[in-house]
Design a protein around this motif. Sequence first.
Motif, mmCIF file in Angstrom:
data_model
loop_
_atom_site.group_PDB
_atom_site.id
_atom_site.type_symbol
_atom_site.label_atom_id
_atom_site.label_comp_id
_atom_site.label_asym_id
_atom_site.label_seq_id
_atom_site.Cartn_x
_atom_site.Cartn_y
_atom_site.Cartn_z
ATOM 1 N N GLY A 91 -11.239 -17.383 14.791
ATOM 2 C CA GLY A 91 -11.027 -16.216 15.136
ATOM 3 C C GLY A 91 -10.085 -16.097 16.321
ATOM 4 N N ASN A 142 -10.789 -10.782 11.616
ATOM 5 C CA ASN A 142 -11.824 -10.178 12.393
ATOM 6 C C ASN A 142 -11.860 -8.616 11.836
ATOM 7 O OD1 ASN A 142 -13.539 -9.010 14.206
ATOM 8 N ND2 ASN A 142 -11.939 -9.578 15.806
ATOM 9 N N ARG A 149 -15.672 -4.272 19.227
ATOM 10 C CA ARG A 149 -15.801 -5.414 20.048
ATOM 11 C C ARG A 149 -15.953 -5.088 21.350
ATOM 12 N NH1 ARG A 149 -10.018 -7.446 18.988
ATOM 13 N NH2 ARG A 149 -10.359 -8.857 20.545
ATOM 14 N N TRP A 203 -14.401 -13.823 17.508
ATOM 15 C CA TRP A 203 -13.975 -12.384 17.513
ATOM 16 C C TRP A 203 -14.272 -11.581 18.311
ATOM 17 C CZ3 TRP A 203 -16.402 -12.209 11.864
ATOM 18 C CH2 TRP A 203 -15.639 -12.510 10.893
#
Length: 204
Positions: A91, A142, A149, A203
């Motif tokens: 990621g 992702n 996030r 991620w």
Amino acid sequence: MSPTIKVLLAEDQSMVREALAALLGLEADIEVVAQVARGDEVLPALREHEVDVALLDIEMPGCTGIEAAAQVHKALPAVKLVVLTTFGRPGYLRTAMEAGADAFLVKDAPAAQLAQAVRKVLAGERVIDPTLAAAALAEGANPLTDREREVLRAAADGSTNAELAEALHLSQGTVRNYLSTAIQKLAVRNRAEAVRTAREKGWL
């Protein structure tokens, strides 16, 4: 004789940084002209020194190497960016490329390979560790949005929903929704597992 390639090294571990500087210093056409230990020192150092290529570690205080790469790519697009990582997380590769990185390598790559990557990015090429490239393709994109996030990163220290809401200027219900969606997307049971899984995949 080719002009000397001027390099900035950004790495928070002084022994690693000094070793990299010494190895690159053995190359006749490469000169390390600046070294910093924090991500938020990268852009100011680049403004102070004439640099062709910046080597950025991912894990640094201040801001990550990927965040620093995005800042440099926007402010000083002529500077080539090589992101280095100890962690081969697929990621990270995708995120680094989206941030404007020209190369992505693991730190245990041979010194000659790193020097060659510096030369290649200056010539306009992209250099990606082949094992990580294959893993990134297998892993896929992702699934988390920027907001998901952001909330997961903030939740990593165990903050309550109320604390997250205050810190992020969101309602508690919105925080709860973002966390719930992230947990579903990552197919885990709770926020702690969501943070761990997202980090392992690079991620966050």
